[in-house]
Write an enzyme that holds these catalytic residues in place. Sequence first.
Site, PDB file in Angstrom:
ATOM      1  N   LYS A  40       0.274  -1.231   0.323  1.00  0.00           N
ATOM      2  CA  LYS A  40      -0.093   0.306  -0.236  1.00  0.00           C
ATOM      3  C   LYS A  40       0.881   1.193   0.169  1.00  0.00           C
ATOM      4  O   LYS A  40       0.258   2.643  -0.234  1.00  0.00           O
ATOM      5  CB  LYS A  40      -1.180   0.336   1.307  1.00  0.00           C
ATOM      6  N   GLY A  41       2.150   1.219   0.391  1.00  0.00           N
ATOM      7  CA  GLY A  41       2.821   2.392   1.006  1.00  0.00           C
ATOM      8  C   GLY A  41       3.338   3.571  -0.053  1.00  0.00           C
ATOM      9  O   GLY A  41       3.411   4.581   0.342  1.00  0.00           O
ATOM     10  N   GLU A  96       8.491   3.038  -6.013  1.00  0.00           N
ATOM     11  CA  GLU A  96       7.809   2.061  -4.357  1.00  0.00           C
ATOM     12  C   GLU A  96       7.716   3.083  -3.448  1.00  0.00           C
ATOM     13  O   GLU A  96       8.248   4.701  -3.797  1.00  0.00           O
ATOM     14  CB  GLU A  96       9.481   1.580  -3.947  1.00  0.00           C
ATOM     15  N   ASP A  97       7.764   3.192  -1.924  1.00  0.00           N
ATOM     16  CA  ASP A  97       7.929   4.441  -1.008  1.00  0.00           C
ATOM     17  C   ASP A  97       8.778   4.037  -0.516  1.00  0.00           C
ATOM     18  O   ASP A  97       9.791   5.562  -0.493  1.00  0.00           O
ATOM     19  CB  ASP A  97       6.993   3.907  -0.038  1.00  0.00           C
ATOM     20  N   ASP A 100      14.816  -0.398   1.584  1.00  0.00           N
ATOM     21  CA  ASP A 100      15.218  -0.927   2.259  1.00  0.00           C
ATOM     22  C   ASP A 100      16.333  -2.425   1.828  1.00  0.00           C
ATOM     23  O   ASP A 100      17.265  -2.356   1.477  1.00  0.00           O
ATOM     24  CB  ASP A 100      14.346  -1.754   3.710  1.00  0.00           C
ATOM     25  N   PHE A 149      13.716   4.540  10.796  1.00  0.00           N
ATOM     26  CA  PHE A 149      12.557   3.389  10.046  1.00  0.00           C
ATOM     27  C   PHE A 149      11.641   4.458  10.171  1.00  0.00           C
ATOM     28  O   PHE A 149      10.886   5.390  10.976  1.00  0.00           O
ATOM     29  CB  PHE A 149      11.839   2.886  11.325  1.00  0.00           C
ATOM     30  N   ASP A 156       3.938   3.659   7.144  1.00  0.00           N
ATOM     31  CA  ASP A 156       3.903   3.142   7.937  1.00  0.00           C
ATOM     32  C   ASP A 156       3.972   2.310   9.387  1.00  0.00           C
ATOM     33  O   ASP A 156       5.443   1.679   8.525  1.00  0.00           O
ATOM     34  CB  ASP A 156       1.945   2.549   7.926  1.00  0.00           C
ATOM     35  N   ARG A 162       0.118   6.487   7.702  1.00  0.00           N
ATOM     36  CA  ARG A 162       0.388   7.295   6.126  1.00  0.00           C
ATOM     37  C   ARG A 162       0.244   8.386   6.382  1.00  0.00           C
ATOM     38  O   ARG A 162       0.566   8.602   5.032  1.00  0.00           O
ATOM     39  CB  ARG A 162      -0.133   5.962   6.030  1.00  0.00           C
TER      40      ARG A 162
HETATM   41  P1  IMP Z   1      12.426  -4.313   1.759  1.00  0.00           P
HETATM   42  O1  IMP Z   1      12.428  -5.736   0.518  1.00  0.00           O
HETATM   43  O2  IMP Z   1      13.467  -5.124   2.558  1.00  0.00           O
HETATM   44  O3  IMP Z   1      13.767  -3.679   0.669  1.00  0.00           O
HETATM   45  O4  IMP Z   1      11.098  -3.506   1.621  1.00  0.00           O
HETATM   46  C1  IMP Z   1      10.382  -2.150   1.645  1.00  0.00           C
HETATM   47  C2  IMP Z   1       9.684  -2.648   2.533  1.00  0.00           C
HETATM   48  O5  IMP Z   1       9.362  -2.758   3.532  1.00  0.00           O
HETATM   49  C3  IMP Z   1       9.017  -1.589   1.950  1.00  0.00           C
HETATM   50  O6  IMP Z   1       8.362  -1.323   0.742  1.00  0.00           O
HETATM   51  C4  IMP Z   1       8.093  -0.767   2.861  1.00  0.00           C
HETATM   52  O7  IMP Z   1       6.762  -0.905   2.912  1.00  0.00           O
HETATM   53  C5  IMP Z   1       8.756  -1.391   3.814  1.00  0.00           C
HETATM   54  N1  IMP Z   1       9.978  -0.846   4.451  1.00  0.00           N
HETATM   55  C6  IMP Z   1      11.129  -0.582   5.064  1.00  0.00           C
HETATM   56  N2  IMP Z   1      11.956   0.062   5.692  1.00  0.00           N
HETATM   57  C7  IMP Z   1      10.642   1.031   6.095  1.00  0.00           C
HETATM   58  C8  IMP Z   1      10.458   1.805   7.029  1.00  0.00           C
HETATM   59  O8  IMP Z   1      11.662   2.599   7.021  1.00  0.00           O
HETATM   60  N3  IMP Z   1       9.558   2.830   7.381  1.00  0.00           N
HETATM   61  C9  IMP Z   1       8.618   2.003   6.917  1.00  0.00           C
HETATM   62  N4  IMP Z   1       8.004   0.742   6.159  1.00  0.00           N
HETATM   63  C10 IMP Z   1       8.796   0.256   5.856  1.00  0.00           C
HETATM   64 MG    MG Z   2       6.374  -0.616   0.529  1.00  0.00          MG
END
Ligand code: IMP
Ligand code: MG
Length: 172
Positions: A40-41, A96-97, A100, A149, A156, A162
Amino acid sequence: MPELIPVLSKEEIETAVANLAKKISADYKNGELVLVGVLKGAFVFLADLFRHLTIEVKVDFVRLASYGMDRSSSGEVRLTKELEIDIQNKDVLIVEDIIDTGLSLTFLVDYLNSFKPRTVRICTMIDKRQRRETDIRIDYSAHVVDRGFLVGYGLDYAENYRNLPAVYDLKL
Ligand code: IMP
Ligand code: MG
């Protein structure tokens, strides 16, 4: 009480989104662009970016689940909403939002490539680098941070925050 430390103001976001949209509009002026938002982000960022684009563009959404109610990735990525429009021979830009570890996006790029698009690139609001585990190339980003974070502007923590118009680092 959780503390919210400002990271990006509403004005900084507006400027960054307008600049990104200008770049994307120029880069894809001869293409057939499809934005693929990650629910959703990304919906807040995508809605603003989309309205700034000055080229022909389509939009669709997928939904990935990896995070539960926790703040660190489970490492396991699942697709819970499929793509609906045809992207064969189209230019796909994932929106993408925040990126990470990069595991979600690596999974999504593979999924999208199975539909034989012409190109697949990545646009993220926040590029969060410290915990990156894959070497994905991020083509467009509004802001780079090392850690933290972040919440707000679509991001969120356990489905809260959000709706905040700016981005904050959440200290619990
Ligand atoms: P990744 O697969 O570790 O790159 O994670 C990506 C997803 O984790 C993002 O699309 C977010 O939904 C969530 N995420 C990672 N870091 C954060 C943060 O700092 N705040 C909120 N959501 C996060
Ligand atoms: Mg996301």
